[in-house]
Design a protein around this motif. Structure first.
Motif, PDB file in Angstrom:
ATOM      1  N   SER A 103       0.841  -1.202   0.000  1.00  0.00           N
ATOM      2  CA  SER A 103       0.000   0.000   0.000  1.00  0.00           C
ATOM      3  C   SER A 103       0.872   1.247   0.000  1.00  0.00           C
ATOM      4  CB  SER A 103      -0.872   0.015   1.255  1.00  0.00           C
ATOM      5  OG  SER A 103      -0.091   0.408   2.372  1.00  0.00           O
ATOM      6  N   ASP A 104       0.216   2.423  -0.059  1.00  0.00           N
ATOM      7  CA  ASP A 104       0.950   3.676   0.125  1.00  0.00           C
ATOM      8  C   ASP A 104       1.205   3.875   1.624  1.00  0.00           C
ATOM      9  OD1 ASP A 104      -1.386   4.656   1.226  1.00  0.00           O
ATOM     10  OD2 ASP A 104      -1.988   5.782  -0.548  1.00  0.00           O
ATOM     11  N   ALA A 110      -4.735   3.717   4.239  1.00  0.00           N
ATOM     12  CA  ALA A 110      -3.822   3.467   3.127  1.00  0.00           C
ATOM     13  C   ALA A 110      -4.567   2.940   1.901  1.00  0.00           C
ATOM     14  CB  ALA A 110      -2.778   2.447   3.569  1.00  0.00           C
ATOM     15  N   ARG A 111      -3.995   3.208   0.743  1.00  0.00           N
ATOM     16  CA  ARG A 111      -4.552   2.689  -0.514  1.00  0.00           C
ATOM     17  C   ARG A 111      -3.681   1.560  -1.029  1.00  0.00           C
ATOM     18  NH1 ARG A 111      -8.175   5.446  -3.587  1.00  0.00           N
ATOM     19  NH2 ARG A 111      -8.995   7.263  -2.522  1.00  0.00           N
ATOM     20  N   ILE A 112      -4.299   0.526  -1.554  1.00  0.00           N
ATOM     21  CA  ILE A 112      -3.518  -0.580  -2.105  1.00  0.00           C
ATOM     22  C   ILE A 112      -2.857  -0.122  -3.405  1.00  0.00           C
ATOM     23  CG2 ILE A 112      -3.669  -2.876  -3.164  1.00  0.00           C
ATOM     24  CD1 ILE A 112      -5.840  -3.588  -1.199  1.00  0.00           C
ATOM     25  N   GLU A 113      -1.555  -0.355  -3.528  1.00  0.00           N
ATOM     26  CA  GLU A 113      -0.858   0.007  -4.769  1.00  0.00           C
ATOM     27  C   GLU A 113      -0.680  -1.204  -5.670  1.00  0.00           C
ATOM     28  OE1 GLU A 113       2.602   2.166  -3.442  1.00  0.00           O
ATOM     29  OE2 GLU A 113       1.474   4.052  -3.568  1.00  0.00           O
ATOM     30  N   GLY A 137      -2.107  -4.110   4.946  1.00  0.00           N
ATOM     31  CA  GLY A 137      -1.070  -4.257   3.938  1.00  0.00           C
ATOM     32  C   GLY A 137       0.246  -3.828   4.557  1.00  0.00           C
ATOM     33  N   ASN A 139       3.606  -0.918   3.764  1.00  0.00           N
ATOM     34  CA  ASN A 139       4.091   0.143   2.885  1.00  0.00           C
ATOM     35  C   ASN A 139       5.513  -0.179   2.421  1.00  0.00           C
ATOM     36  OD1 ASN A 139       5.805   0.827   4.982  1.00  0.00           O
ATOM     37  ND2 ASN A 139       4.573   2.558   5.673  1.00  0.00           N
ATOM     38  N   LEU A 147      -6.423  -0.230   5.838  1.00  0.00           N
ATOM     39  CA  LEU A 147      -7.068   0.317   4.638  1.00  0.00           C
ATOM     40  C   LEU A 147      -8.348   1.097   4.914  1.00  0.00           C
ATOM     41  CD1 LEU A 147      -6.744  -2.999   2.583  1.00  0.00           C
ATOM     42  CD2 LEU A 147      -5.107  -1.105   2.669  1.00  0.00           C
ATOM     43  N   THR A 155      -9.752  -5.613   0.558  1.00  0.00           N
ATOM     44  CA  THR A 155      -8.761  -6.683   0.429  1.00  0.00           C
ATOM     45  C   THR A 155      -9.307  -7.776  -0.493  1.00  0.00           C
ATOM     46  OG1 THR A 155      -8.088  -6.262   2.709  1.00  0.00           O
ATOM     47  CG2 THR A 155      -7.355  -8.345   1.721  1.00  0.00           C
TER      48      THR A 155
END
Ligand code: ADP
Ligand code: ASP
Ligand code: MG
Length: 405
Positions: A103-104, A110-113, A137, A139, A147, A155
């Motif tokens: 994630s970020d 957080a956002r999943i990258e 997640g 980083n 998240l 997820t």
């Protein structure tokens, strides 16, 4: 087929329910499918951890918060894997990190990258049921991130997109997406299907049956998403691309949100650049603003009102003190007893008069509207919180949502 199943907090709320989930998962495996299961923390556990943090700190560090709240899901993945073993099937549990969920860096939201998913692919290939901790997640520094509340839905959808699953099934304590919260309105009707866009609006306007970002993700990657009950075998709701039947229904759902508060800055100098200044300082503090209204100015001064999440109440007031001083406004007020009620429907695009019908219905019950916002497919009104249930029930009735379309 490859099926991703997600079970929420209530569905894994105690040992008996975890065993029930294990049975359902094994049944899917026995039908010849590959299964990845995503689970939430047991119901109430995440709240308990959040409250514990509040007891030791007024302003807990977000990195430590993630370290703390991510533990809830570790408990359920281990217990569910053990319960599956007891039924004679192979299963392995995976944390967000082990599943390769990157994630970020925005702790707590957080956002999943990306998802590498190698361990999951391996586990499936070896015949295991893969059991993954939702909501978490890591980083780039390998620190644990989470998240956002309800994040296990995301997820599941993100794993389904990565592994190109045939279905992403979200099992919860209701048997589908209803015209409104069935726990508030008994006349609510289950929808067989709903478009991604309507579901996105429903979720972002308060229907917590699916987390907003999970729907965004499902739409972007065209993930076939179903919402079902973990307690019955009733057919659920399919969330899918819009089709022509959906456009015939003007209003398809009513949502409510009691998690926002309203801030009013009083006596704001009415000149260019002031609004830009207010909202850029707020966004720098990473606080999300929802509705905004500015009143007509009198004598060069105006009032500006907006809404933010209640969880940001302390931070926004700190930021407001600074802003009021900077722009030379008179004062700032905070109203907590508000709610937003919304009607949603893709059919609104081609129908007029829906807004006036909504406003008249609220007026008839003597409910005052404090703020309004509209988009192509939704109308939202901020009202006093004590009228939420009345407003939702009444809008549900006025737009005939209890009747089959
Ligand atoms: P889980 O713990 O399984 O993730 P949630 O509590 O997050 O479950 O979401 C399910 C709840 O969403 C239901 O119990 C219901 O009260 C609520 N809800 C709100 N609006 C709706 C809706 N339109 N349709 C179905 N459920 C809804
Ligand atoms: N356990 C987390 C929460 O309560 C994530 C989830 O349930 O989806 O928000
Ligand atoms: Mg949820």
């Amino acid at each position: 087929m490859l099926i991703v199943q997600k079970y929420g907090g209530t569905s894994v709320g105690d040992a008996g329910r975890i065993k029930n989930v294990a049975k359902r998962v094994c049944r899917t495996k026995e039908a010849g499918h590959d299964v990845v299961v995503v689970v939430s923390a047991m119901s109430g556990e995440t709240d308990k951890l959040v409250n514990l943090a509040a007891e030791v700190s007024e302003n807990p560090d977000p990195r430590e918060m993630d370290m703390l709240v991510s533990t809830g899901e570790r408990v359920t993945i281990a217990l569910l894997s053990m319960a599956i073993h007891s039924l004679g099937h192979a299963a392995q549990s995976f944390t967000g990190r082990q599943a390769g969920i990157i994630s970020d860096c925005f702790h707590t939201k957080a956002r999943i990258e990306k998802i590498t998913g190698e361990r999951l692919r391996e586990a499936l290939k070896e015949g295991n049921i893969a059991v993954v901790a939702g909501f978490q997640g890591i980083n780039e520094k390998s620190d644990v991130t989470t998240l956002g509340r309800g994040g296990s839905d995301l997820t599941a959808v993100a794993i389904a997109a990565t592994l190109q699953a045939d279905y992403c099934d979200i099992y919860t304590d209701v048997d589908g997406v209803y015209t409104t919260d069935p726990n508030m309105v008994p006349q609510a009707r289950k929808l067989d299907k709903i478009s991604y866009d309507e579901m996105l609006e429903m979720a972002s306007l308060g229907a917590k049956v699916l987390q907003t970002r999970s729907v965004e993700f499902a739409k972007k990657y065209n993930v076939p998403l179903r919402v079902l009950s973990s307690f019955t075998d009733n057919p659920g709701t399919l969330v899918t691309a819009e089709d022509s039947d959906m456009e015939n229904v003007v209003v398809s759902g009513v949502a409510y949100d009691k998690n926002q508060l309203k801030i009013t800055i009083v006596g704001v100098p009415d000149k260019p650049g002031v609004a830009a200044k207010i909202f850029s300082v707020i966004s720098e503090a990473n606080i999300i603003v929802d509705m905004i209204i500015q009143n007509v100015s009198e004598g060069g001064l105006t009032d500006v009102s907006f809404t933010v999440l209640k969880t940001d109440s302390k931070r926004i007031m700190d930021v407001m003190k600074k802003i009021v001083a900077d722009i030379g406004a008179r004062d700032v007020n905070l109203e907590e007893d508000i709610a937003k009620v919304s009607i949603i429907g893709v059919g609104m695009r081609s129908h007029s008069g829906v807004a006036s019908q909504m406003f008249s219905a609220l007026a008839q019950e003597g409910i005052n509207i404090m703020m309004i916002s509209t988009s192509e497919i939704k109308i939202s009104c901020v009202i006093e919180a004590k009228y939420t249930e009345l407003a939702v029930r009444m809008l549900h009735k006025v737009f005939e949502l209890d009747k089959v379309a």
